[in-house]
Design an enzyme around this catalytic site. Structure first.
Site, PDB file in Angstrom:
ATOM      1  N   SER A 120       5.520 -23.018 -10.338  1.00  0.00           N
ATOM      2  CA  SER A 120       5.339 -23.025 -11.604  1.00  0.00           C
ATOM      3  C   SER A 120       4.907 -24.286 -12.474  1.00  0.00           C
ATOM      4  CB  SER A 120       6.480 -22.442 -12.372  1.00  0.00           C
ATOM      5  OG  SER A 120       6.890 -21.246 -11.734  1.00  0.00           O
ATOM      6  N   HIS A 141      -0.584 -18.843  -8.902  1.00  0.00           N
ATOM      7  CA  HIS A 141       0.792 -18.513  -9.857  1.00  0.00           C
ATOM      8  C   HIS A 141       0.990 -17.011 -10.330  1.00  0.00           C
ATOM      9  CE1 HIS A 141       3.464 -19.153 -13.416  1.00  0.00           C
ATOM     10  NE2 HIS A 141       4.022 -19.331 -12.423  1.00  0.00           N
ATOM     11  N   GLU A 153      -2.486 -17.382 -12.252  1.00  0.00           N
ATOM     12  CA  GLU A 153      -3.005 -18.458 -12.456  1.00  0.00           C
ATOM     13  C   GLU A 153      -3.650 -19.310 -11.331  1.00  0.00           C
ATOM     14  OE1 GLU A 153      -1.068 -19.713 -16.717  1.00  0.00           O
ATOM     15  OE2 GLU A 153       0.253 -19.602 -15.116  1.00  0.00           O
ATOM     16  N   ASN A 191       3.573 -21.125 -18.555  1.00  0.00           N
ATOM     17  CA  ASN A 191       4.700 -21.906 -18.721  1.00  0.00           C
ATOM     18  C   ASN A 191       4.622 -22.997 -19.780  1.00  0.00           C
ATOM     19  OD1 ASN A 191       6.608 -20.285 -17.198  1.00  0.00           O
ATOM     20  ND2 ASN A 191       5.769 -20.767 -15.323  1.00  0.00           N
TER      21      ASN A 191
HETATM   22  N1  LIG Z   1      11.402 -16.788 -10.981  1.00  0.00           N
HETATM   23  C1  LIG Z   1      10.119 -16.834 -11.557  1.00  0.00           C
HETATM   24  O1  LIG Z   1      10.153 -16.349 -12.980  1.00  0.00           O
HETATM   25  C2  LIG Z   1       8.946 -17.418 -11.089  1.00  0.00           C
HETATM   26  C3  LIG Z   1       7.617 -17.076 -11.779  1.00  0.00           C
HETATM   27  C4  LIG Z   1       6.355 -17.512 -11.017  1.00  0.00           C
HETATM   28  C5  LIG Z   1       6.487 -18.301  -9.923  1.00  0.00           C
HETATM   29  N2  LIG Z   1       7.914 -18.939  -9.559  1.00  0.00           N
HETATM   30  C6  LIG Z   1       8.048 -19.975  -8.550  1.00  0.00           C
HETATM   31  O2  LIG Z   1       8.004 -19.303  -7.449  1.00  0.00           O
HETATM   32  C7  LIG Z   1       8.703 -20.163  -6.496  1.00  0.00           C
HETATM   33  C8  LIG Z   1      10.201 -19.476  -5.936  1.00  0.00           C
HETATM   34  O3  LIG Z   1      10.856 -19.090  -6.979  1.00  0.00           O
HETATM   35  P1  LIG Z   1      11.798 -17.599  -7.038  1.00  0.00           P
HETATM   36  O4  LIG Z   1      12.122 -17.555  -8.347  1.00  0.00           O
HETATM   37  O5  LIG Z   1      11.241 -16.623  -5.984  1.00  0.00           O
HETATM   38  O6  LIG Z   1      12.975 -18.405  -6.324  1.00  0.00           O
HETATM   39  P2  LIG Z   1      14.232 -17.788  -5.248  1.00  0.00           P
HETATM   40  O7  LIG Z   1      15.447 -18.610  -5.355  1.00  0.00           O
HETATM   41  O8  LIG Z   1      14.464 -16.388  -6.018  1.00  0.00           O
HETATM   42  O9  LIG Z   1      13.661 -17.578  -3.801  1.00  0.00           O
HETATM   43  C9  LIG Z   1      13.193 -18.607  -2.966  1.00  0.00           C
HETATM   44  C10 LIG Z   1      13.345 -18.386  -1.663  1.00  0.00           C
HETATM   45  O10 LIG Z   1      13.093 -19.246  -0.684  1.00  0.00           O
HETATM   46  C11 LIG Z   1      13.683 -19.346   0.229  1.00  0.00           C
HETATM   47  N3  LIG Z   1      13.560 -20.637   1.066  1.00  0.00           N
HETATM   48  C12 LIG Z   1      14.095 -21.802   0.649  1.00  0.00           C
HETATM   49  N4  LIG Z   1      13.569 -22.809   1.448  1.00  0.00           N
HETATM   50  C13 LIG Z   1      12.874 -22.259   2.340  1.00  0.00           C
HETATM   51  C14 LIG Z   1      12.131 -22.712   3.347  1.00  0.00           C
HETATM   52  N5  LIG Z   1      12.094 -23.875   4.049  1.00  0.00           N
HETATM   53  N6  LIG Z   1      11.447 -21.804   4.285  1.00  0.00           N
HETATM   54  C15 LIG Z   1      11.417 -20.237   4.049  1.00  0.00           C
HETATM   55  N7  LIG Z   1      12.165 -19.841   3.035  1.00  0.00           N
HETATM   56  C16 LIG Z   1      12.821 -20.701   2.125  1.00  0.00           C
HETATM   57  C17 LIG Z   1      15.198 -19.127  -0.085  1.00  0.00           C
HETATM   58  O11 LIG Z   1      15.956 -18.667   0.993  1.00  0.00           O
HETATM   59  C18 LIG Z   1      14.966 -17.985  -1.172  1.00  0.00           C
HETATM   60  O12 LIG Z   1      15.073 -16.868  -0.477  1.00  0.00           O
HETATM   61  C19 LIG Z   1       9.096 -21.433  -7.216  1.00  0.00           C
HETATM   62  O13 LIG Z   1       8.153 -22.421  -6.810  1.00  0.00           O
HETATM   63  C20 LIG Z   1       9.070 -20.912  -8.810  1.00  0.00           C
HETATM   64  O14 LIG Z   1       8.806 -21.882  -9.459  1.00  0.00           O
HETATM   65  C21 LIG Z   1       8.850 -18.492 -10.090  1.00  0.00           C
END
Ligand SMILES: NC(=O)c1ccc[n+]([C@@H]2O[C@H](COP(=O)([O-])OP(=O)(O)OC[C@H]3O[C@@H](n4cnc5c(N)ncnc54)[C@H](O)[C@@H]3O)[C@@H](O)[C@H]2O)c1
Length: 291
Positions: A120, A141, A153, A191
Site C-alpha cells: 500500500s 494494489h 492501482e 491511500n
Molecule cells: N489490509 C488492507 O486494507 C490492505 C489493502 C491493500 C493492500 N494491503 C497490503 O497488503 C499486504 C498484506 O496486508 P494484509 O492486511 O493482508 O496483512 P495480514 O497481516 O492480514 O496478512 C499477512 C500474511 O502474510 C503472511 N506472511 C508473513 N511473512 C510471510 C512470508 N515470508 N511468506 C509467506 N507468508 C508470510 C502472514 O502469516 C499473514 O498471514 C501489505 O503489504 C498491505 O500493505 C493491505
C-alpha cells in the site's frame, strides 16, 4: 505476450485470501502460500463460505463453486509456486520481509514469472530492487475487501519493462478487475487520501469529539461512502494501519499520516478490529468476508 495461466499469491492474510478468490473465480489455477498453516486453513473455510453466500445471492452459478475450489490450492511450501506465471505478494507491510520473500521466490520461479506486490505504501522500485528481477516487477494494489472491490492501482517501478506492465495489465483485466495506472508514489492514489483521512477520524475519537458510530454515520450520510472510516479501519486492522502509517509517514513526513497513539493502545489491548471481534466497533463474530 507472456500468457498467464497459473497465479501464485504469497501471504494468506486479509488481502492475499481475497486476491486468491478473485484469481480462482476468474478461472486461473491459483496457489496461495503462507508460512502459517492455520492462515491457509482459515482462508479455505472462509473462501468456501464466501462462495456459498455468493451462490445464495445469485452472484455465482452453483456449478462454479466446486470449480473455483478446485482451482484454489493452499501451501506452506514456497517451492509450490514454481510453476506460476505471476506471483502476487501480500505479506506484512515491511520492506525487509518482502525482500527476503522475493529473494527466495527468485530462486524458485522460472525467469518468465512476473513478480507483483500488493504493497500500500512501500516503493515498488525499492521492493523490486531486492527481487532479482526489477525489470519483471510491477505494483498491483488491490482494495479491501479484494473479492468485492474492483479497483487495482497498477504502478511500474523505474526498471519495469513496458512489456511486463502490459502483461500484468491484461492479466488484471482478465481477473475482471478495473486497473488504474499510477506512478510509484507513496500511497499511490487511494491511500494518499485515505491514510490521513482515516487518521483524522481516529483523532476525533481520541479527542472525544464524537462516538465512532456517529463519525461513521456523518461521513456515510454526507459523502455517500458505503462505509465510514472507522468501520473501514476495523476491516483493515489496527496492526496493518500502524504499519501503513509508519511507512507513509516515514516517506512523506506528512503529520496527518503519523500513527495516532490510540491505534497503538488498541493493538496493545488486542482490539485489532473485526478479526479479533473488537475495534472501534464490537462484532459478534470474527468473519472477515461478506458475500
Ligand atoms: N489490509 C488492507 O486494507 C490492505 C489493502 C491493500 C493492500 N494491503 C497490503 O497488503 C499486504 C498484506 O496486508 P494484509 O492486511 O493482508 O496483512 P495480514 O497481516 O492480514 O496478512 C499477512 C500474511 O502474510 C503472511 N506472511 C508473513 N511473512 C510471510 C512470508 N515470508 N511468506 C509467506 N507468508 C508470510 C502472514 O502469516 C499473514 O498471514 C501489505 O503489504 C498491505 O500493505 C493491505
Amino acid at each position: 505476450m507472456n500468457e498467464i495461466r497459473t497465479v501464485g499469491i504469497a501471504g494468506c492474510g486479509t488481502m492475499g485470501a481475497g486476491i486468491a478468490i478473485v484469481a480462482a473465480r476468474a478461472g486461473f489455477r491459483t496457489r496461495i502460500h503462507d508460512t502459517r498453516a492455520e492462515a491457509i486453513e482459515k482462508a479455505r473455510t472462509q473462501t468456501e463460505a464466501f462462495l456459498r453466500k455468493s451462490v445464495e445471492r445469485g452472484k455465482l452459478a452453483p456449478g462454479k463453486l466446486p470449480e473455483v475450489m478446485a482451482a484454489w490450492t493452499g501451501t506452506t511450501k514456497l517451492e509450490d509456486l514454481a510453476d506460476c506465471d505471476i506471483v502476487i505478494e501480500a505479506v506484512f507491510e515491511d520492506l525487509a520481509v518482502k525482500h527476503e520473500l522475493f529473494a527466495q521466490l527468485d530462486a524458485v520461479c522460472p525467469a518468465h514469472t512476473i513478480f507483483a506486490s500488493n504493497t500500500s505504501t512501500i516503493s515498488i522500485t525499492e521492493i523490486a530492487g531486492g527481487s532479482g528481477r526489477a525489470d519483471r516487477f510491477v505494483g498491483m494494489h488491490f482494495c479491501l475487501p479484494a473479492q468485492l472491490m474492483k479497483l487495482v492501482e497498477m504502478s511500474p517501478g523505474i526498471n519495469t519493462t513496458e512489456a511486463t506492465f502490459e502483461t500484468a495489465w491484461r492479466f488484471c483485466e482478465a481477473l475482471g478487475q478495473k486497473p488504474v495506472r499510477t506512478q510509484d508514489s507513496p500511497g499511490f492514489i487511494l491511500n494518499y487520501f485515505l491514510i490521513p483521512f482515516n487518521n483524522d477520524a481516529i483523532r476525533l475519537v481520541e479527542q472525544g469529539v464524537a462516538e465512532p458510530a456517529d463519525i461513521d454515520l456523518a461521513i456515510k450520510t454526507a459523502l455517500g461512502y458505503p462505509m465510514g472510516p472507522l468501520e473501514l479501519l476495523d476491516l483493515v486492522g489496527m496492526d496493518t494501519q500502524r504499519l501503513l502509517c509508519e511507512a507513509m509517514h516515514g516517506l512523506t513526513h506528512e503529520p496527518r499520516a503519523a500513527c495516532p497513539p490510540l491505534v497503538k493502545r488498541m493493538i496493545a489491548a488486542g482490539h485489532l478490529g473485526k478479526k479479533t471481534g473488537r475495534g472501534f466497533h464490537a462484532y459478534g463474530d470474527t468473519k472477515m468476508f461478506g458475500a
